[in-house]
Design a protein around this motif. Structure first.
Motif, PDB file in Angstrom:
ATOM      1  N   THR A  69       0.831  -1.202   0.000  1.00  0.00           N
ATOM      2  CA  THR A  69       0.000   0.000   0.000  1.00  0.00           C
ATOM      3  C   THR A  69       0.863   1.248   0.000  1.00  0.00           C
ATOM      4  O   THR A  69       1.751   1.410   0.849  1.00  0.00           O
ATOM      5  N   ALA A  70       0.626   2.117  -0.968  1.00  0.00           N
ATOM      6  CA  ALA A  70       1.419   3.336  -1.120  1.00  0.00           C
ATOM      7  C   ALA A  70       0.879   4.139  -2.291  1.00  0.00           C
ATOM      8  O   ALA A  70       0.031   3.652  -3.051  1.00  0.00           O
ATOM      9  N   VAL A  71       1.393   5.352  -2.440  1.00  0.00           N
ATOM     10  CA  VAL A  71       1.194   6.106  -3.677  1.00  0.00           C
ATOM     11  C   VAL A  71       2.334   5.715  -4.618  1.00  0.00           C
ATOM     12  O   VAL A  71       3.505   5.782  -4.240  1.00  0.00           O
ATOM     13  N   TYR A  72       1.976   5.309  -5.805  1.00  0.00           N
ATOM     14  CA  TYR A  72       2.963   4.872  -6.790  1.00  0.00           C
ATOM     15  C   TYR A  72       3.178   5.996  -7.811  1.00  0.00           C
ATOM     16  O   TYR A  72       2.218   6.514  -8.385  1.00  0.00           O
ATOM     17  N   TYR A  73       4.444   6.327  -8.014  1.00  0.00           N
ATOM     18  CA  TYR A  73       4.822   7.402  -8.917  1.00  0.00           C
ATOM     19  C   TYR A  73       5.622   6.855 -10.094  1.00  0.00           C
ATOM     20  O   TYR A  73       6.521   6.041  -9.913  1.00  0.00           O
ATOM     21  N   CYS A  74       5.303   7.355 -11.269  1.00  0.00           N
ATOM     22  CA  CYS A  74       6.057   7.031 -12.473  1.00  0.00           C
ATOM     23  C   CYS A  74       7.180   8.056 -12.651  1.00  0.00           C
ATOM     24  O   CYS A  74       7.005   9.240 -12.333  1.00  0.00           O
ATOM     25  N   ASN A  75       8.292   7.592 -13.168  1.00  0.00           N
ATOM     26  CA  ASN A  75       9.429   8.470 -13.430  1.00  0.00           C
ATOM     27  C   ASN A  75      10.037   8.114 -14.770  1.00  0.00           C
ATOM     28  O   ASN A  75      10.061   6.938 -15.161  1.00  0.00           O
ATOM     29  N   ALA A  76      10.497   9.136 -15.484  1.00  0.00           N
ATOM     30  CA  ALA A  76      11.182   8.894 -16.755  1.00  0.00           C
ATOM     31  C   ALA A  76      12.287   9.915 -16.926  1.00  0.00           C
ATOM     32  O   ALA A  76      12.171  11.064 -16.474  1.00  0.00           O
ATOM     33  N   ASP A  77      13.365   9.501 -17.581  1.00  0.00           N
ATOM     34  CA  ASP A  77      14.419  10.451 -17.933  1.00  0.00           C
ATOM     35  C   ASP A  77      14.903  10.166 -19.352  1.00  0.00           C
ATOM     36  O   ASP A  77      14.818   9.038 -19.834  1.00  0.00           O
ATOM     37  N   GLY A  78      15.349  11.217 -20.008  1.00  0.00           N
ATOM     38  CA  GLY A  78      15.794  11.079 -21.389  1.00  0.00           C
ATOM     39  C   GLY A  78      16.185  12.416 -21.952  1.00  0.00           C
ATOM     40  O   GLY A  78      16.770  13.246 -21.249  1.00  0.00           O
ATOM     41  N   VAL A  79      15.840  12.635 -23.223  1.00  0.00           N
ATOM     42  CA  VAL A  79      16.207  13.866 -23.926  1.00  0.00           C
ATOM     43  C   VAL A  79      14.958  14.491 -24.529  1.00  0.00           C
ATOM     44  O   VAL A  79      14.176  13.798 -25.189  1.00  0.00           O
ATOM     45  N   THR A  80      14.769  15.771 -24.291  1.00  0.00           N
ATOM     46  CA  THR A  80      13.671  16.521 -24.884  1.00  0.00           C
ATOM     47  C   THR A  80      14.248  17.580 -25.813  1.00  0.00           C
ATOM     48  O   THR A  80      15.465  17.769 -25.867  1.00  0.00           O
ATOM     49  N   TYR A  81      13.401  18.266 -26.568  1.00  0.00           N
ATOM     50  CA  TYR A  81      13.893  19.271 -27.490  1.00  0.00           C
ATOM     51  C   TYR A  81      12.965  20.473 -27.501  1.00  0.00           C
ATOM     52  O   TYR A  81      11.764  20.372 -27.222  1.00  0.00           O
ATOM     53  N   SER A  82      13.565  21.599 -27.830  1.00  0.00           N
ATOM     54  CA  SER A  82      12.805  22.847 -27.928  1.00  0.00           C
ATOM     55  C   SER A  82      13.610  23.840 -28.752  1.00  0.00           C
ATOM     56  O   SER A  82      14.811  24.019 -28.505  1.00  0.00           O
ATOM     57  N   SER A  83      12.951  24.460 -29.718  1.00  0.00           N
ATOM     58  CA  SER A  83      13.579  25.490 -30.555  1.00  0.00           C
ATOM     59  C   SER A  83      14.891  25.010 -31.144  1.00  0.00           C
ATOM     60  O   SER A  83      15.875  25.765 -31.203  1.00  0.00           O
ATOM     61  N   GLY A  84      14.931  23.774 -31.571  1.00  0.00           N
ATOM     62  CA  GLY A  84      16.094  23.237 -32.250  1.00  0.00           C
ATOM     63  C   GLY A  84      17.213  22.783 -31.348  1.00  0.00           C
ATOM     64  O   GLY A  84      18.261  22.343 -31.836  1.00  0.00           O
ATOM     65  N   SER A  85      17.037  22.886 -30.043  1.00  0.00           N
ATOM     66  CA  SER A  85      18.053  22.432 -29.096  1.00  0.00           C
ATOM     67  C   SER A  85      17.548  21.240 -28.302  1.00  0.00           C
ATOM     68  O   SER A  85      16.336  21.067 -28.128  1.00  0.00           O
ATOM     69  N   TYR A  86      18.494  20.458 -27.806  1.00  0.00           N
ATOM     70  CA  TYR A  86      18.163  19.233 -27.079  1.00  0.00           C
ATOM     71  C   TYR A  86      18.623  19.352 -25.629  1.00  0.00           C
ATOM     72  O   TYR A  86      19.701  19.889 -25.360  1.00  0.00           O
ATOM     73  N   TYR A  87      17.805  18.828 -24.725  1.00  0.00           N
ATOM     74  CA  TYR A  87      18.075  18.952 -23.299  1.00  0.00           C
ATOM     75  C   TYR A  87      17.732  17.649 -22.593  1.00  0.00           C
ATOM     76  O   TYR A  87      16.786  16.960 -22.983  1.00  0.00           O
ATOM     77  N   PRO A  88      18.452  17.333 -21.530  1.00  0.00           N
ATOM     78  CA  PRO A  88      18.035  16.188 -20.726  1.00  0.00           C
ATOM     79  C   PRO A  88      16.780  16.530 -19.931  1.00  0.00           C
ATOM     80  O   PRO A  88      16.547  17.702 -19.597  1.00  0.00           O
ATOM     81  N   PHE A  89      15.966  15.558 -19.659  1.00  0.00           N
ATOM     82  CA  PHE A  89      14.800  15.776 -18.809  1.00  0.00           C
ATOM     83  C   PHE A  89      14.659  14.649 -17.805  1.00  0.00           C
ATOM     84  O   PHE A  89      15.134  13.538 -18.012  1.00  0.00           O
ATOM     85  N   GLY A  90      13.995  14.980 -16.740  1.00  0.00           N
ATOM     86  CA  GLY A  90      13.582  13.999 -15.749  1.00  0.00           C
ATOM     87  C   GLY A  90      12.208  14.427 -15.262  1.00  0.00           C
ATOM     88  O   GLY A  90      12.029  15.565 -14.844  1.00  0.00           O
ATOM     89  N   SER A  91      11.238  13.547 -15.370  1.00  0.00           N
ATOM     90  CA  SER A  91       9.860  13.914 -15.043  1.00  0.00           C
ATOM     91  C   SER A  91       9.225  12.901 -14.101  1.00  0.00           C
ATOM     92  O   SER A  91       9.585  11.720 -14.116  1.00  0.00           O
TER      93      SER A  91
END
Length: 123
Positions: A90-112
């Protein structure tokens, strides 16, 4: 920005099963790892299971043999099949993901993180 939306939590009796889903959306270039964490009241958030881009997996000792993590790369979705559930799951279960996102032609790491979904196992 990458958003994660979880579903599938609920109330189940001990010994029962639940399947959690988490879908990632947004400007996703690539996803490295996706995983599930859980947090019980008054406790820290701990890793439950993770799956990596190459298919490798990692599980907490407490869920080995009962939980299975899987991933649909085409849908940017991760699943957690939970069998033989115990009250201590019993708990609150959280999803997590990390990778690479992009914006305005540039790429950035993300963690959500997702917003969390409640799993309650009654004895």
């Amino acid at each position: 920005q990458v958003q994660l939306v979880e579903s599938g939590g609920g109330l189940v009796q001990a010994g029962g099963s639940l399947r959690l889903s988490c879908a990632a959306s947004g400007n996703i270039f690539s996803i490295n790892a996706m995983g599930w964490y859980r947090q019980a009241p008054g406790k820290q958030r701990d890793l439950v299971a993770a799956i990596f881009s190459g298919g490798g997996t990692n599980y907490a000792d407490s869920v080995k043999g009962r939980f299975t993590i899987s991933r649909d790369n085409a849908k940017n979705t991760v699943y957690l099949q939970m069998n033989s559930l115990k009250p201590e799951d019993t708990a609150v279960y959280y999803c997590n993901a990390d990778g690479v996102t992009y914006s305005s032609g540039s790429y950035y790491p993300f963690g959500s993180w997702g917003q969390g979904t409640q799993v309650t196992v009654s004895s």
